[in-house]
Write a protein that holds these residues in place. Structure first.
Motif, PDB file in Angstrom:
ATOM      1  N   ASP A  32     -15.097  16.310   7.760  1.00 57.69           N
ATOM      2  CA  ASP A  32     -14.106  17.162   6.841  1.00 57.69           C
ATOM      3  C   ASP A  32     -13.827  16.190   5.768  1.00 57.69           C
ATOM      4  OD1 ASP A  32     -13.822  18.653   9.347  1.00 57.69           O
ATOM      5  OD2 ASP A  32     -12.987  16.497  10.276  1.00 57.69           O
ATOM      6  N   PRO A  33     -14.849  16.258   4.687  1.00 57.53           N
ATOM      7  CA  PRO A  33     -14.568  15.627   3.348  1.00 57.53           C
ATOM      8  C   PRO A  33     -13.469  16.194   2.600  1.00 57.53           C
ATOM      9  CG  PRO A  33     -16.636  16.921   3.400  1.00 57.53           C
ATOM     10  CD  PRO A  33     -15.872  16.970   4.826  1.00 57.53           C
ATOM     11  N   VAL A  34     -13.010  15.247   1.522  1.00 58.00           N
ATOM     12  CA  VAL A  34     -12.055  15.710   0.799  1.00 58.00           C
ATOM     13  C   VAL A  34     -11.824  17.098   0.225  1.00 58.00           C
ATOM     14  CG1 VAL A  34     -13.113  15.052  -1.463  1.00 58.00           C
ATOM     15  CG2 VAL A  34     -10.558  14.613  -1.030  1.00 58.00           C
ATOM     16  N   GLY A  35     -13.131  17.628  -0.064  1.00 55.38           N
ATOM     17  CA  GLY A  35     -13.207  18.907  -0.306  1.00 55.38           C
ATOM     18  C   GLY A  35     -12.983  20.160   0.781  1.00 55.38           C
ATOM     19  N   VAL A  36     -13.169  19.687   2.068  1.00 59.55           N
ATOM     20  CA  VAL A  36     -13.050  20.505   3.297  1.00 59.55           C
ATOM     21  C   VAL A  36     -11.743  20.446   4.016  1.00 59.55           C
ATOM     22  CG1 VAL A  36     -14.049  21.208   5.351  1.00 59.55           C
ATOM     23  CG2 VAL A  36     -15.471  20.622   3.309  1.00 59.55           C
ATOM     24  N   VAL A  37     -11.137  19.308   4.095  1.00 63.73           N
ATOM     25  CA  VAL A  37     -10.168  18.895   5.080  1.00 63.73           C
ATOM     26  C   VAL A  37      -8.952  19.553   5.023  1.00 63.73           C
ATOM     27  CG1 VAL A  37      -9.010  16.980   3.731  1.00 63.73           C
ATOM     28  CG2 VAL A  37      -9.251  16.681   6.213  1.00 63.73           C
ATOM     29  N   ALA A  38      -8.601  20.159   3.708  1.00 64.83           N
ATOM     30  CA  ALA A  38      -7.259  21.004   3.626  1.00 64.83           C
ATOM     31  C   ALA A  38      -7.627  22.103   4.632  1.00 64.83           C
ATOM     32  CB  ALA A  38      -7.043  21.048   2.313  1.00 64.83           C
ATOM     33  N   GLU A  39      -8.640  22.700   3.949  1.00 64.03           N
ATOM     34  CA  GLU A  39      -8.952  24.164   5.025  1.00 64.03           C
ATOM     35  C   GLU A  39      -9.149  23.629   6.357  1.00 64.03           C
ATOM     36  OE1 GLU A  39     -12.524  27.368   4.979  1.00 64.03           O
ATOM     37  OE2 GLU A  39     -12.742  25.711   3.737  1.00 64.03           O
ATOM     38  N   ARG A  40      -9.514  22.763   6.744  1.00 61.52           N
ATOM     39  CA  ARG A  40      -9.635  22.339   8.321  1.00 61.52           C
ATOM     40  C   ARG A  40      -8.222  22.208   8.768  1.00 61.52           C
ATOM     41  NH1 ARG A  40     -14.207  23.032   9.494  1.00 61.52           N
ATOM     42  NH2 ARG A  40     -15.298  20.890   8.906  1.00 61.52           N
ATOM     43  N   ILE A  41      -7.309  21.690   8.306  1.00 64.86           N
ATOM     44  CA  ILE A  41      -5.934  21.611   8.660  1.00 64.86           C
ATOM     45  C   ILE A  41      -5.385  22.794   8.548  1.00 64.86           C
ATOM     46  CG2 ILE A  41      -3.740  20.319   8.155  1.00 64.86           C
ATOM     47  CD1 ILE A  41      -5.445  17.860   7.323  1.00 64.86           C
ATOM     48  N   GLY A  42      -5.636  23.623   7.680  1.00 71.78           N
ATOM     49  CA  GLY A  42      -4.975  24.995   7.686  1.00 71.78           C
ATOM     50  C   GLY A  42      -5.468  25.838   8.780  1.00 71.78           C
ATOM     51  N   HIS A  43      -6.716  25.730   9.142  1.00 71.87           N
ATOM     52  CA  HIS A  43      -7.284  26.473  10.366  1.00 71.87           C
ATOM     53  C   HIS A  43      -6.455  26.143  11.675  1.00 71.87           C
ATOM     54  CE1 HIS A  43     -10.303  28.427  12.881  1.00 71.87           C
ATOM     55  NE2 HIS A  43     -10.064  27.711  13.496  1.00 71.87           N
ATOM     56  N   LEU A  44      -6.231  24.551  11.841  1.00 70.79           N
ATOM     57  CA  LEU A  44      -5.720  23.978  13.010  1.00 70.79           C
ATOM     58  C   LEU A  44      -4.330  24.344  12.894  1.00 70.79           C
ATOM     59  CD1 LEU A  44      -7.160  20.478  12.493  1.00 70.79           C
ATOM     60  CD2 LEU A  44      -7.848  22.176  14.580  1.00 70.79           C
ATOM     61  N   ALA A  45      -3.504  24.507  11.999  1.00 71.42           N
ATOM     62  CA  ALA A  45      -2.077  24.909  11.743  1.00 71.42           C
ATOM     63  C   ALA A  45      -1.919  26.572  12.235  1.00 71.42           C
ATOM     64  CB  ALA A  45      -1.498  24.664  10.509  1.00 71.42           C
ATOM     65  N   ALA A  46      -2.927  27.342  11.638  1.00 74.63           N
ATOM     66  CA  ALA A  46      -2.948  28.628  12.274  1.00 74.63           C
ATOM     67  C   ALA A  46      -2.904  28.591  13.653  1.00 74.63           C
ATOM     68  CB  ALA A  46      -3.978  29.286  11.465  1.00 74.63           C
ATOM     69  N   GLU A  47      -3.958  28.011  14.224  1.00 70.90           N
ATOM     70  CA  GLU A  47      -4.059  28.019  15.742  1.00 70.90           C
ATOM     71  C   GLU A  47      -2.963  27.469  16.492  1.00 70.90           C
ATOM     72  OE1 GLU A  47      -8.792  27.242  16.876  1.00 70.90           O
ATOM     73  OE2 GLU A  47      -7.841  25.424  15.820  1.00 70.90           O
ATOM     74  N   ALA A  48      -2.192  26.577  15.979  1.00 70.85           N
ATOM     75  CA  ALA A  48      -1.023  25.768  16.562  1.00 70.85           C
ATOM     76  C   ALA A  48       0.111  26.963  16.410  1.00 70.85           C
ATOM     77  CB  ALA A  48      -0.785  24.729  15.928  1.00 70.85           C
ATOM     78  N   ARG A  49       0.366  27.671  15.556  1.00 70.11           N
ATOM     79  CA  ARG A  49       1.201  28.890  15.325  1.00 70.11           C
ATOM     80  C   ARG A  49       1.265  29.886  16.423  1.00 70.11           C
ATOM     81  NH1 ARG A  49      -0.183  28.309   9.790  1.00 70.11           N
ATOM     82  NH2 ARG A  49       1.274  26.845   8.889  1.00 70.11           N
ATOM     83  N   ALA A  50      -0.435  30.333  16.424  1.00 70.86           N
ATOM     84  CA  ALA A  50      -0.686  31.245  17.542  1.00 70.86           C
ATOM     85  C   ALA A  50      -0.469  30.869  18.977  1.00 70.86           C
ATOM     86  CB  ALA A  50      -2.027  31.683  17.334  1.00 70.86           C
ATOM     87  N   GLU A  92      -1.171  16.305   1.889  1.00 67.37           N
ATOM     88  CA  GLU A  92      -0.850  17.459   1.092  1.00 67.37           C
ATOM     89  C   GLU A  92      -0.946  18.482   2.268  1.00 67.37           C
ATOM     90  OE1 GLU A  92      -3.047  17.322  -2.291  1.00 67.37           O
ATOM     91  OE2 GLU A  92      -1.837  16.043  -3.519  1.00 67.37           O
ATOM     92  N   ALA A  93      -2.024  18.767   2.867  1.00 66.66           N
ATOM     93  CA  ALA A  93      -2.323  19.559   3.715  1.00 66.66           C
ATOM     94  C   ALA A  93      -1.260  19.860   5.007  1.00 66.66           C
ATOM     95  CB  ALA A  93      -3.802  19.671   4.233  1.00 66.66           C
ATOM     96  N   LEU A  94      -0.928  18.495   5.520  1.00 67.13           N
ATOM     97  CA  LEU A  94      -0.269  18.265   6.533  1.00 67.13           C
ATOM     98  C   LEU A  94       1.217  18.773   6.238  1.00 67.13           C
ATOM     99  CD1 LEU A  94      -1.208  15.030   8.124  1.00 67.13           C
ATOM    100  CD2 LEU A  94      -1.569  17.227   9.017  1.00 67.13           C
ATOM    101  N   SER A  95       1.656  18.475   4.768  1.00 68.44           N
ATOM    102  CA  SER A  95       3.144  19.085   4.137  1.00 68.44           C
ATOM    103  C   SER A  95       3.359  20.357   4.312  1.00 68.44           C
ATOM    104  CB  SER A  95       3.179  18.326   2.920  1.00 68.44           C
ATOM    105  OG  SER A  95       4.442  18.782   2.358  1.00 68.44           O
ATOM    106  N   GLU A  96       1.961  21.046   4.031  1.00 71.01           N
ATOM    107  CA  GLU A  96       1.874  22.610   3.938  1.00 71.01           C
ATOM    108  C   GLU A  96       2.002  23.067   5.626  1.00 71.01           C
ATOM    109  OE1 GLU A  96       1.887  24.766   1.274  1.00 71.01           O
ATOM    110  OE2 GLU A  96       2.029  23.266  -0.020  1.00 71.01           O
ATOM    111  N   ALA A  97       1.656  22.534   6.462  1.00 75.74           N
ATOM    112  CA  ALA A  97       1.829  22.657   7.781  1.00 75.74           C
ATOM    113  C   ALA A  97       3.110  22.110   8.527  1.00 75.74           C
ATOM    114  CB  ALA A  97       0.325  22.230   8.596  1.00 75.74           C
ATOM    115  N   SER A  98       3.871  21.985   7.771  1.00 75.37           N
ATOM    116  CA  SER A  98       5.153  21.270   8.418  1.00 75.37           C
ATOM    117  C   SER A  98       5.822  22.114   9.504  1.00 75.37           C
ATOM    118  CB  SER A  98       6.377  20.958   7.115  1.00 75.37           C
ATOM    119  OG  SER A  98       6.881  22.050   6.593  1.00 75.37           O
TER     120      SER A  98
END
Length: 340
Positions: A99-117, A156-162
């Protein structure tokens, strides 16, 4: 003579019924709107709380267990074990290699969407600091500049998934191993920087707390206190990737907390169902432990599955490389809870 008052036409029964219906519908809409607002406020308040008994983290389709279950033939012990483990809420490990720097935000976004579901919370382990594992089985990580950029992207990605109130376990083994590796000052600096990058109002950070068979509680507490993190961290995580019994870890966490500045703890129970043998690298005959969210008290926020059951500790006792899926381990760990 005064002019007669104008005659007001009587409302028809149909008109009266229409008016009553409109009033009723308006009332229902208002009630629903209020209920939704209350539910949203309650949900927001719940996710703003620290972890506790009943906490559920996401069971991600990105897990190694999910991939193993899809690859294994149905009806086999390998499939049954992997399928069971894929359904268990377990922390997702963020690694710079995957999950390198260019990918990790997208990864966290996917995990956050799963958490919401799943009406769950996001749970991640951040594992990529310089000189990771002091060159042992999980060697790797980034140089300091790259690590700063990587943890900044994660923060930054975790903040978006607050809204799913992320739970972060920061760099297992990093503090407890530092005295042995002779790099305490480096570790304190690197972890302090990572905490600054990751901290936000609804992100709950737990740093490395070793485990009950490792450093003395006062030594572990001193290492944590050197971070001088204040309210930026919730506390520390114990037993990550180890096998010590829950009762031993509860007692140890209380001792560390008593020696520190009022920190809280979470305990990894992913593989401690049969206790420890004193061996940390793929000991045979172990079992999965209590499900996450099973316990808690005034110091222990709760327990979670942090280490991924079924992933190898390293090339020892017949296992593959650290972090690789090992079907035999998955089968062994789940033998008391899975029937073919």
């Amino acid at each position: 003579m005064a002019a007669p008052l104008p005659t007001i036409p009587a409302r028809s029964p149909r008109s009266r019924r229409r008016r009553v219906a409109l009033v009723a519908i308006t009332g229902v809409v208002l009630v629903v709107a209020i209920a939704l607002a209350v539910a949203f406020a309650v949900g927001q308040a719940a996710t703003a709380q620290p972890p506790g008994p009943g906490t559920r983290i996401v069971a991600s389709d990105l897990s190694a267990a999910t991939e193993a279950a899809s690859d294994a033939a149905e009806g086999t012990a390998e499939h049954s074990a992997a399928q069971y483990l894929s359904e268990q809420p377990t922390m997702y490990w963020l690694l710079p290699e995957a999950d390198p720097v260019g990918v990790v935000a997208e990864r966290i976004g996917h995990l956050a969407a799963e958490a919401r579901a799943q009406s769950a919370r996001l749970g991640v382990v951040v594992y990529g600091l310089p000189g990771r594992d002091c060159g042992n089985h999980s060697a790797g990580g980034l140089d300091e500049d790259a690590y700063t950029a990587w943890t900044t992207a994660i923060g930054e990605a975790l903040s978006e998934a607050s809204d799913v109130s992320p739970i972060v376990v920061l760099e297992p083994d990093s503090l407890a191993l530092a005295p042995e590796c002779g790099n305490v000052a480096d570790r304190v600096r690197q972890l302090s920087g990572a905490i600054d990058a990751l901290a936000s109002e609804r992100t709950w950070i737990y740093v490395d707390g070793g485990h009950s068979s490792w450093l003395a509680a006062d030594e572990m507490a001193d290492l944590i206190d050197r971070l001088d993190a204040g309210d930026a961290i919730r506390g520390f995580a114990t037993n990550v990737s180890n096998y010590n019994g829950t009762a031993d870890e509860i007692a140890y966490a209380h001792e560390v907390a008593d020696s520190s500045s009022g920190l809280h703890a979470i305990i990894d129970t992913s593989r401690n169902g049969a206790g420890a043998t004193g061996e940390w690298c793929n000991p045979p005959g172990r079992l999965v432990g209590e499900p996450g969210g099973s316990l808690g008290d005034d110091v222990i926020d709760t327990n979670l599955w942090i280490k991924v059951p079924g992933e190898s500790d390293g090339p020892c006792n017949g296992g593959p490389a650290a972090g690789s899926w090992w079907p035999e381990s998955a089968i062994d760990l789940t033998r008391d809870v899975v029937t073919e």
